[in-house]
Design an enzyme around this catalytic site. Structure first.
Site, PDB file in Angstrom:
ATOM      1  N   GLY A 140       0.826  -1.218   0.000  1.00  0.00           N
ATOM      2  CA  GLY A 140       0.000   0.000   0.000  1.00  0.00           C
ATOM      3  C   GLY A 140       0.852   1.255   0.000  1.00  0.00           C
ATOM      4  N   SER A 197       0.772  -4.423   4.838  1.00  0.00           N
ATOM      5  CA  SER A 197       1.128  -4.794   6.202  1.00  0.00           C
ATOM      6  C   SER A 197       0.919  -3.613   7.138  1.00  0.00           C
ATOM      7  CB  SER A 197       2.595  -5.225   6.227  1.00  0.00           C
ATOM      8  OG  SER A 197       3.011  -5.316   7.559  1.00  0.00           O
ATOM      9  N   VAL A 201       9.162   8.367   0.694  1.00  0.00           N
ATOM     10  CA  VAL A 201       9.811   9.379  -0.148  1.00  0.00           C
ATOM     11  C   VAL A 201       9.196   9.237  -1.550  1.00  0.00           C
ATOM     12  CG1 VAL A 201      12.031   9.770   0.994  1.00  0.00           C
ATOM     13  CG2 VAL A 201      11.724   7.743  -0.433  1.00  0.00           C
ATOM     14  N   LYS A 203       5.396  21.722 -10.780  1.00  0.00           N
ATOM     15  CA  LYS A 203       6.826  21.529 -11.098  1.00  0.00           C
ATOM     16  C   LYS A 203       7.024  21.743 -12.592  1.00  0.00           C
ATOM     17  CE  LYS A 203      10.245  17.783 -11.231  1.00  0.00           C
ATOM     18  NZ  LYS A 203      10.559  16.399 -10.842  1.00  0.00           N
ATOM     19  N   LEU A 241       9.068  -0.242  -6.536  1.00  0.00           N
ATOM     20  CA  LEU A 241      10.434  -0.566  -6.102  1.00  0.00           C
ATOM     21  C   LEU A 241      10.732  -2.054  -6.258  1.00  0.00           C
ATOM     22  CD1 LEU A 241      10.549   1.700  -2.913  1.00  0.00           C
ATOM     23  CD2 LEU A 241      11.555   2.159  -5.157  1.00  0.00           C
ATOM     24  N   THR A 294      11.935   9.665 -11.850  1.00  0.00           N
ATOM     25  CA  THR A 294      11.280   8.861 -12.883  1.00  0.00           C
ATOM     26  C   THR A 294      10.526   7.646 -12.351  1.00  0.00           C
ATOM     27  OG1 THR A 294      13.459   7.875 -13.107  1.00  0.00           O
ATOM     28  CG2 THR A 294      12.796   9.418 -14.815  1.00  0.00           C
TER      29      THR A 294
HETATM   30  C1  LIG Z   1      15.596   8.375  -1.652  1.00  0.00           C
HETATM   31  C2  LIG Z   1      14.482   8.158  -2.637  1.00  0.00           C
HETATM   32  C3  LIG Z   1      13.918   9.249  -3.283  1.00  0.00           C
HETATM   33  C4  LIG Z   1      12.905   9.057  -4.235  1.00  0.00           C
HETATM   34  N1  LIG Z   1      12.403  10.125  -4.925  1.00  0.00           N
HETATM   35  C5  LIG Z   1      11.505   9.925  -5.909  1.00  0.00           C
HETATM   36  C6  LIG Z   1      10.973  10.997  -6.655  1.00  0.00           C
HETATM   37  O1  LIG Z   1      11.308  12.154  -6.447  1.00  0.00           O
HETATM   38  N2  LIG Z   1      10.065  10.728  -7.619  1.00  0.00           N
HETATM   39  C7  LIG Z   1       9.648   9.456  -7.884  1.00  0.00           C
HETATM   40  O2  LIG Z   1       8.853   9.256  -8.808  1.00  0.00           O
HETATM   41  N3  LIG Z   1      10.096   8.424  -7.143  1.00  0.00           N
HETATM   42  C8  LIG Z   1      11.009   8.619  -6.187  1.00  0.00           C
HETATM   43  N4  LIG Z   1      11.441   7.561  -5.434  1.00  0.00           N
HETATM   44  C9  LIG Z   1      10.836   6.253  -5.642  1.00  0.00           C
HETATM   45  C10 LIG Z   1       9.483   6.204  -4.908  1.00  0.00           C
HETATM   46  O3  LIG Z   1       9.694   6.478  -3.537  1.00  0.00           O
HETATM   47  C11 LIG Z   1       8.829   4.837  -5.065  1.00  0.00           C
HETATM   48  O4  LIG Z   1       8.830   4.474  -6.416  1.00  0.00           O
HETATM   49  C12 LIG Z   1       7.389   4.898  -4.598  1.00  0.00           C
HETATM   50  O5  LIG Z   1       7.318   5.394  -3.296  1.00  0.00           O
HETATM   51  C13 LIG Z   1       6.730   3.543  -4.688  1.00  0.00           C
HETATM   52  O6  LIG Z   1       7.177   2.693  -3.665  1.00  0.00           O
HETATM   53  P1  LIG Z   1       6.478   1.281  -3.544  1.00  0.00           P
HETATM   54  O7  LIG Z   1       5.033   1.504  -3.393  1.00  0.00           O
HETATM   55  O8  LIG Z   1       6.957   0.412  -4.639  1.00  0.00           O
HETATM   56  O9  LIG Z   1       7.094   0.666  -2.191  1.00  0.00           O
HETATM   57  P2  LIG Z   1       6.857   1.070  -0.657  1.00  0.00           P
HETATM   58  O10 LIG Z   1       6.484   2.474  -0.469  1.00  0.00           O
HETATM   59  O11 LIG Z   1       8.088   0.585   0.057  1.00  0.00           O
HETATM   60  O12 LIG Z   1       5.614   0.193  -0.196  1.00  0.00           O
HETATM   61  C14 LIG Z   1       5.740  -1.180   0.105  1.00  0.00           C
HETATM   62  C15 LIG Z   1       4.410  -1.678   0.641  1.00  0.00           C
HETATM   63  O13 LIG Z   1       4.501  -3.096   0.720  1.00  0.00           O
HETATM   64  C16 LIG Z   1       3.897  -3.510   1.943  1.00  0.00           C
HETATM   65  N5  LIG Z   1       4.485  -4.787   2.366  1.00  0.00           N
HETATM   66  C17 LIG Z   1       5.788  -5.093   2.475  1.00  0.00           C
HETATM   67  N6  LIG Z   1       5.926  -6.334   2.944  1.00  0.00           N
HETATM   68  C18 LIG Z   1       4.670  -6.831   3.144  1.00  0.00           C
HETATM   69  C19 LIG Z   1       4.143  -8.057   3.627  1.00  0.00           C
HETATM   70  N7  LIG Z   1       4.914  -9.066   4.028  1.00  0.00           N
HETATM   71  N8  LIG Z   1       2.795  -8.186   3.700  1.00  0.00           N
HETATM   72  C20 LIG Z   1       1.955  -7.175   3.306  1.00  0.00           C
HETATM   73  N9  LIG Z   1       2.428  -6.007   2.827  1.00  0.00           N
HETATM   74  C21 LIG Z   1       3.749  -5.834   2.759  1.00  0.00           C
HETATM   75  C22 LIG Z   1       4.191  -2.392   2.925  1.00  0.00           C
HETATM   76  O14 LIG Z   1       3.272  -2.398   4.007  1.00  0.00           O
HETATM   77  C23 LIG Z   1       4.030  -1.165   2.013  1.00  0.00           C
HETATM   78  O15 LIG Z   1       2.672  -0.787   2.031  1.00  0.00           O
HETATM   79  C24 LIG Z   1      12.438   7.742  -4.484  1.00  0.00           C
HETATM   80  C25 LIG Z   1      12.984   6.656  -3.797  1.00  0.00           C
HETATM   81  C26 LIG Z   1      14.006   6.855  -2.887  1.00  0.00           C
HETATM   82  C27 LIG Z   1      14.594   5.655  -2.182  1.00  0.00           C
END
Ligand SMILES: Cc1cc2nc3c(=O)[nH]c(=O)nc-3n(C[C@H](O)[C@H](O)[C@H](O)COP(=O)(O)OP(=O)(O)OC[C@H]3O[C@@H](n4cnc5c(N)ncnc54)[C@H](O)[C@@H]3O)c2cc1C
Length: 495
Positions: free
Chosen positions: A8, A33, A41, A72, A331, A342
């Site tokens: 989420g 979770s 971020v 932006k 990610l 991006t």
């Molecule tokens: C330093 C940094 C700066 C960034 N800046 C930018 C930016 O400026 N622009 C941009 O487009 N992107 C940026 N990004 C990338 C961006 O943060 C991510 O692409 C975006 O937040 C998506 O993350 P996500 O949803 O894939 O993962 P996350 O936000 O890590 O979410 C993971 C989810 O998985 C769930 N989960 C994990 N394990 C389990 C489990 N066992 N059971 C149930 N649920 C689970 C967690 O509860 C959470 O809800 C940046 C990244 C970093 C590291």
């Protein structure tokens, strides 16, 4: 079809909204979770994000205030180059008026590559740089029909919340449970997810298709399905970040700022209530404590007890994004340091391309393979553009910048781009020939290389006509800029 999204964070909720909106006869459930927080971020976008909200019929007046969002117009790169006059440049989101100046820009870049002392700095040619300097936003007054493209800055936590409310109000089911185990069937597809003991009542949950948005760990795609991970560590050294927000005490700026520091670069993302700051650096060259001290010094927070967050970044991609009955998004599928912001663009692109595969019944294996190739090419196209920042920079003040300057781990595509630029050939044709203009356009490549001042010494003066043309162009941009509305000053909210 029953689809389960695991995660989420922003990726999970973007996927939930788009899939629920676009696929008919589909039930979407999102599991996150309660004990693993999203990364928190990812607060700057490309211009593509506007289309995401447009597709979902969400107006700016609805989502932007709820997410402390600002406009932006591009990214300002500071201190990446020491070439006089090129200590900073603006990578614009291009607009309709730029169609009038872009040919002149490409021509000036070529003349300057040939040794003519002409102005080939991108900030002179593209409207967004003028608007940013004048603190104007992307919206025009009624009498001016030309549009400027733009992206957003936003609070990632609030955006997640907004998208979660939106998705659940449209029928997406939301479960707060931790997945303890992933079970596969005999064909290697995901059969069901086993929830941990804290999930009241329900122990297992099955679906036809699974979307892995579980973050860097890649719970489904990497851990359960064992799809290999290809690291980009040899190309890009940065593997860590320090995050330290500050209160906003200035007029909001319509740009992200990326300032090169000793071991990486610092971002500044202006929201309506705070500035998101961070330092992306390499642990091979400096410790987390050194990086934090350097960041605090730039922010004037050396003796302040505001705490900073330390993150590690896994830079690379999975070999296949869609494997068996699972699609990795966010990610979990791959990550490139956020220099051009991006990641969410890739999230959006991945889901939209996936949805397109379902337009005519069940997608074939060939379609899935071509989807994976397309996403991989996109990621590598972005990677090359980011690597180009480090190779085009002439900073050599620390071992970090020296190592970047000497890094020969360049793709064939990037080597050809450098070769083409340095040998004064037609870069637009080279980009078209390589078929990579959809990742970064010829204008963006010209902007980067000219922005850093990658030119030979000038040996000839521009002609009178050439000088006149440039003067006309400055006037044109100034006049166009005056038709855009000034940003409204934000009064900082004191906590
Ligand atoms: C330093 C940094 C700066 C960034 N800046 C930018 C930016 O400026 N622009 C941009 O487009 N992107 C940026 N990004 C990338 C961006 O943060 C991510 O692409 C975006 O937040 C998506 O993350 P996500 O949803 O894939 O993962 P996350 O936000 O890590 O979410 C993971 C989810 O998985 C769930 N989960 C994990 N394990 C389990 C489990 N066992 N059971 C149930 N649920 C689970 C967690 O509860 C959470 O809800 C940046 C990244 C970093 C590291």
């Amino acid at each position: 079809m029953n689809i389960i999204i695991v995660g989420g964070g922003t990726a999970g909720w973007m996927a939930a909204n788009l899939l629920n909106h676009s696929l008919t006869n589909t039930h979407v459930t999102l599991i996150e979770s309660p004990t693993v927080a999203p990364i928190g971020v990812g607060e700057g976008s490309t211009a593509q994000l506007k289309q995401f909200f447009d597709t979902l019929n969400i107006s700016e007046s609805e989502w932007m205030p709820q997410c402390n969002a600002t406009y932006k117009l591009g990214i300002e790169f500071k201190n990446w180059s020491t070439h006089p006059g090129h200590e900073q440049y603006f990578h614009s989101f291009y607009g309709q008026t730029d169609l009038h100046t872009q040919q002149q820009f490409i021509k000036s870049c070529l003349l300057k590559r040939q040794g003519v002392a002409i102005d080939a700095h991108p900030d002179s040619y593209f409207l967004a740089a003028y608007l940013a300097k004048q603190q104007r936003g992307p919206h025009t007054q009624a009498d001016f029909p030309f549009q400027q493209s733009y992206g957003y800055h936003f609070d990632s936590g609030l955006l997640g919340l907004f998208l979660a409310n939106r998705a659940t109000s449209k029928g997406v089911k939301h479960l707060k449970s931790t997945i303890a185990q992933v079970e596969l069937d005999s064909a290697g597809n995901i059969k069901q997810l086993v929830l941990d003991e804290n999930s009241d009542g329900q122990q297992c949950i099955a679906a036809d298709f699974f979307i892995d948005c579980s973050g860097f760990k890649g719970l489904l795609i990497q851990q359960a399905l064992a799809v290999p991970w290809l690291s980009f560590k040899e190309n890009l050294f940065n593997d860590s970040a320090i995050v330290l927000p500050t209160m906003s005490n200035q007029l909001q700026a319509p740009q992200t700022t990326s300032t090169a520091l000793k071991y990486g670069w610092q971002w500044a993302i202006p929201l309506t209530n705070r500035i998101g700051n961070g330092y992306v650096y390499s642990q091979d060259f400096c410790s987390a404590d050194e990086a934090e001290t350097e960041l605090r010094a730039t922010l004037g927070l050396l003796n302040c007890d505001v705490s900073a967050r330390k993150l590690t970044m896994k830079v690379g991609r999975v070999k296949q994004h869609w494997y068996k009955n699972c699609l990795a998004v966010g990610l979990s599928q791959g990550f490139i340091e956020p220099l051009e912001a991006t990641a969410l663009h890739l999230v959006q692109q991945t889901i939209e391309s996936f949805i397109a595969c379902f337009e005519h019944n069940q997608p074939s294996e060939a379609k899935r393979d071509s989807f994976n190739t397309q996403i991989n090419n996109r990621i590598e196209g972005i990677r090359d553009y980011i690597v180009c920042h480090y190779r085009a920079s002439n900073r050599r003040d620390t071992e970090y910048w020296q190592a970047n300057g000497q890094n020969e781990m360049l793709s064939a595509s990037l080597k050809n781009i450098f070769q083409c630029w340095l040998s004064r050939n037609d870069l637009t044709s080279e980009i078209a020939h390589q078929g990579i203009e959809n990742y970064y356009s010829s204008l963006s490549w010209h902007t980067l290389l000219s922005g850093y001042g990658v030119f030979p010494p000038s040996v000839a003066k521009p002609s009178y006509t050439q000088q006149q043309q440039i003067k006309e162009l400055y006037n044109f941009n100034h006049q166009c800029a005056s038709h855009f509305r000034a940003l409204i000053p934000i009064i900082p909210q004191q906590k």
